[in-house]
Design a protein around this motif. Structure first.
Motif, PDB file in Angstrom:
ATOM      1  N   LEU A  79       0.842  -1.198   0.000  1.00 52.48           N
ATOM      2  CA  LEU A  79       0.000   0.000   0.000  1.00 52.48           C
ATOM      3  C   LEU A  79       0.879   1.251   0.000  1.00 52.48           C
ATOM      4  O   LEU A  79       2.109   1.179   0.024  1.00 52.48           O
ATOM      5  CB  LEU A  79      -0.957  -0.030   1.186  1.00 52.48           C
ATOM      6  N   ILE A 119      -7.973   5.114  -5.817  1.00 52.44           N
ATOM      7  CA  ILE A 119      -7.985   6.582  -5.947  1.00 52.44           C
ATOM      8  C   ILE A 119      -6.560   7.108  -6.061  1.00 52.44           C
ATOM      9  O   ILE A 119      -6.325   8.220  -6.534  1.00 52.44           O
ATOM     10  CB  ILE A 119      -8.688   7.241  -4.743  1.00 52.44           C
ATOM     11  N   TYR A 143       3.027   3.864  -5.114  1.00 54.27           N
ATOM     12  CA  TYR A 143       1.805   3.039  -5.110  1.00 54.27           C
ATOM     13  C   TYR A 143       0.853   3.502  -6.207  1.00 54.27           C
ATOM     14  O   TYR A 143       0.352   2.690  -6.992  1.00 54.27           O
ATOM     15  CB  TYR A 143       1.129   3.149  -3.746  1.00 54.27           C
ATOM     16  N   LEU A 170     -10.662   1.653  -6.220  1.00 60.39           N
ATOM     17  CA  LEU A 170     -11.284   1.646  -4.895  1.00 60.39           C
ATOM     18  C   LEU A 170     -10.885   2.879  -4.101  1.00 60.39           C
ATOM     19  O   LEU A 170      -9.724   3.311  -4.127  1.00 60.39           O
ATOM     20  CB  LEU A 170     -10.882   0.382  -4.136  1.00 60.39           C
ATOM     21  N   THR A 184      -2.534   5.078   3.740  1.00 65.84           N
ATOM     22  CA  THR A 184      -2.758   6.485   4.110  1.00 65.84           C
ATOM     23  C   THR A 184      -4.162   6.679   4.663  1.00 65.84           C
ATOM     24  O   THR A 184      -4.383   7.461   5.586  1.00 65.84           O
ATOM     25  CB  THR A 184      -2.549   7.378   2.861  1.00 65.84           C
ATOM     26  N   THR A 185      -5.121   5.892   4.140  1.00 64.71           N
ATOM     27  CA  THR A 185      -6.514   6.052   4.595  1.00 64.71           C
ATOM     28  C   THR A 185      -6.800   5.242   5.850  1.00 64.71           C
ATOM     29  O   THR A 185      -7.923   5.273   6.356  1.00 64.71           O
ATOM     30  CB  THR A 185      -7.483   5.580   3.489  1.00 64.71           C
ATOM     31  N   ASP A 186      -5.784   4.537   6.362  1.00 65.76           N
ATOM     32  CA  ASP A 186      -6.022   3.617   7.490  1.00 65.76           C
ATOM     33  C   ASP A 186      -6.442   4.332   8.758  1.00 65.76           C
ATOM     34  O   ASP A 186      -6.942   3.698   9.689  1.00 65.76           O
ATOM     35  CB  ASP A 186      -4.748   2.795   7.779  1.00 65.76           C
ATOM     36  N   TRP A 280      -4.671  13.064  -3.468  1.00 68.12           N
ATOM     37  CA  TRP A 280      -5.769  12.175  -3.891  1.00 68.12           C
ATOM     38  C   TRP A 280      -7.081  12.935  -3.992  1.00 68.12           C
ATOM     39  O   TRP A 280      -7.230  14.004  -3.398  1.00 68.12           O
ATOM     40  CB  TRP A 280      -5.909  11.014  -2.901  1.00 68.12           C
TER      41      TRP A 280
HETATM   42  C1  VAH Z   1      -3.817   3.193   1.177  1.00 67.02           C
HETATM   43  N1  VAH Z   1      -5.753   1.967   2.005  1.00 67.02           N
HETATM   44  O1  VAH Z   1      -4.133   4.076   1.963  1.00 67.02           O
HETATM   45  C2  VAH Z   1      -4.884   2.130   0.843  1.00 67.02           C
HETATM   46  C3  VAH Z   1      -5.731   2.548  -0.320  1.00 67.02           C
HETATM   47  C4  VAH Z   1      -6.856   4.354  -1.533  1.00 67.02           C
HETATM   48  C5  VAH Z   1      -5.863   4.019  -0.502  1.00 67.02           C
HETATM   49  O2  VAH Z   1      -5.346   1.926  -1.492  1.00 67.02           O
HETATM   50  O3  VAH Z   1      -2.722   3.130   0.653  1.00 67.02           O
END
Ligand code: VAH
Length: 318
Positions: A79, A119, A143, A170, A184-186, A280
């Motif tokens: 990721l 995204i 990524y 996604l 990053t979105t975690d 993003w």
């Molecule tokens: C990330 N959760 O944060 C993943 C995802 C859209 C972000 O692919 O890298």
């Protein structure tokens, strides 16, 4: 699709997609493929699994032949933050691994390959609100670059090589079965763990950082529906925007507080993850997926928070 191999089976998406596919296609017909990370008990105990190293094409082909696979979901990927921390490994897994899967699919005559995009495939100079399906794609994370590569290679293999490749972009995925790592979105998942364990959470993104997010049942629905769509109705292949909701940290905190009064969120911004998040989109225009394969999300912010709170409380508190 009759016999399916899922790579990245130990990850946030794989741990949810495999049970859903096993329910739909029969447990013995869905093979979980992981590399080094351990599978969840649910996945390990409910059907066949095997080790696959996507950086080696032979490893992918061996699993396809050994289990008589006809379709493949390739979820194995580093990721966003993990990829920045280890570029050589991210190149091997996200770029070489993707190509190995597509070539192995051709060599073994697979019927279909599904590869998730993200995204992250968009960059700072892409329109951020209702980002169109076709627009500028100049991501500035490894990524994100690997996701654009996956989209372009998926479309190339469909158009030029004759392999049926599909994919959806996604948003950030929220789920409770597996703690995500390296994204990053975690924060949107970690906040629930912090709320239930300690009643508080320190967020690494600043207030006001809007991101497209999706509850995992909708992400799984999108991955299955795009795979099962009639190919004659598809004008796109590996690059469908799917959208469900957007929020920023203070909106998530307010929604959690409605279920856990007293929950506190404070902020300690991580420059790298803030830089990535700022590049993003805020939201995606998913009209193409709605038109071509009738995409519709089921969860918004409130329904997601209710379901997350109920399931994660049970998981953490018994
Ligand atoms: C990330 N959760 O944060 C993943 C995802 C859209 C972000 O692919 O890298």
């Amino acid at each position: 699709m009759r016999r399916i191999l899922v790579t990245g089976a130990a990850g946030q998406l794989g741990s949810e997609l495999i049970p859903a596919l096993r329910e739909r296609y029969g447990s013995d017909n869905v093979v979980a493929a992981m590399h080094r990370s351990p599978l969840t008990e649910e996945v390990a105990d409910s059907g066949p699994f095997t080790q696959v190293d996507a950086t080696e094409q032979d490893s992918v082909e061996r699993a396809i032949r050994d289990y008589d696979i006809d379709s493949l979901y390739h979820l194995g990927s580093l990721l966003s933050v993990a990829a920045e921390a280890n570029r050589p490994l991210a190149h091997r897994v996200n770029i070489i691994g993707l190509l190995n899967v597509l070539e192995a699919a051709c060599d073994t005559g697979l019927e279909r390959v599904v590869i998730p995009s993200s995204i992250a495939a968009f960059g700072i100079d892409t329109p951020h609100d209702s980002t169109p399906n076709e627009t500028l794609q100049r991501p500035t994370s490894l990524y994100g670059i690997s996701k654009v590569f996956g989209e372009l290679m998926g479309n190339y293999f469909f158009e030029r090589v004759g392999l049926d490749v599909r994919g959806v972009r996604l948003p950030g995925v929220v789920s409770w079965k597996v703690e995500p790592g390296g994204g990053t979105t975690d924060y949107a998942v970690d906040a629930f763990y912090g709320a239930i364990r300690e009643g508080r959470y320190t967020c690494y993104l600043r207030p006001g950082t809007y991101l497209p997010m999706m509850y995992v049942p909708d992400a799984i629905k999108a991955l299955i529906e795009v795979a099962e769509a009639d190919v004659d109705g598809l004008k796109h292949h590996a690059d469908y925007n799917v959208n469900s909701m957007s929020f920023e940290p203070t909106e998530l905190a307010e929604a959690i507080r409605r279920r856990m009064p007293g929950f506190e969120m404070d902020y300690d911004v991580d420059p790298l993850r803030q830089y990535i998040a700022d590049s993003w989109p805020n939201s995606l225009d998913d009209s193409v997926a709605r038109q071509e394969w009738d995409w519709r999300p089921d969860y918004g912010l409130e329904a997601m928070v209710d379901d997350m709170y109920e399931n994660l409380s049970r998981k953490l508190l018994g």
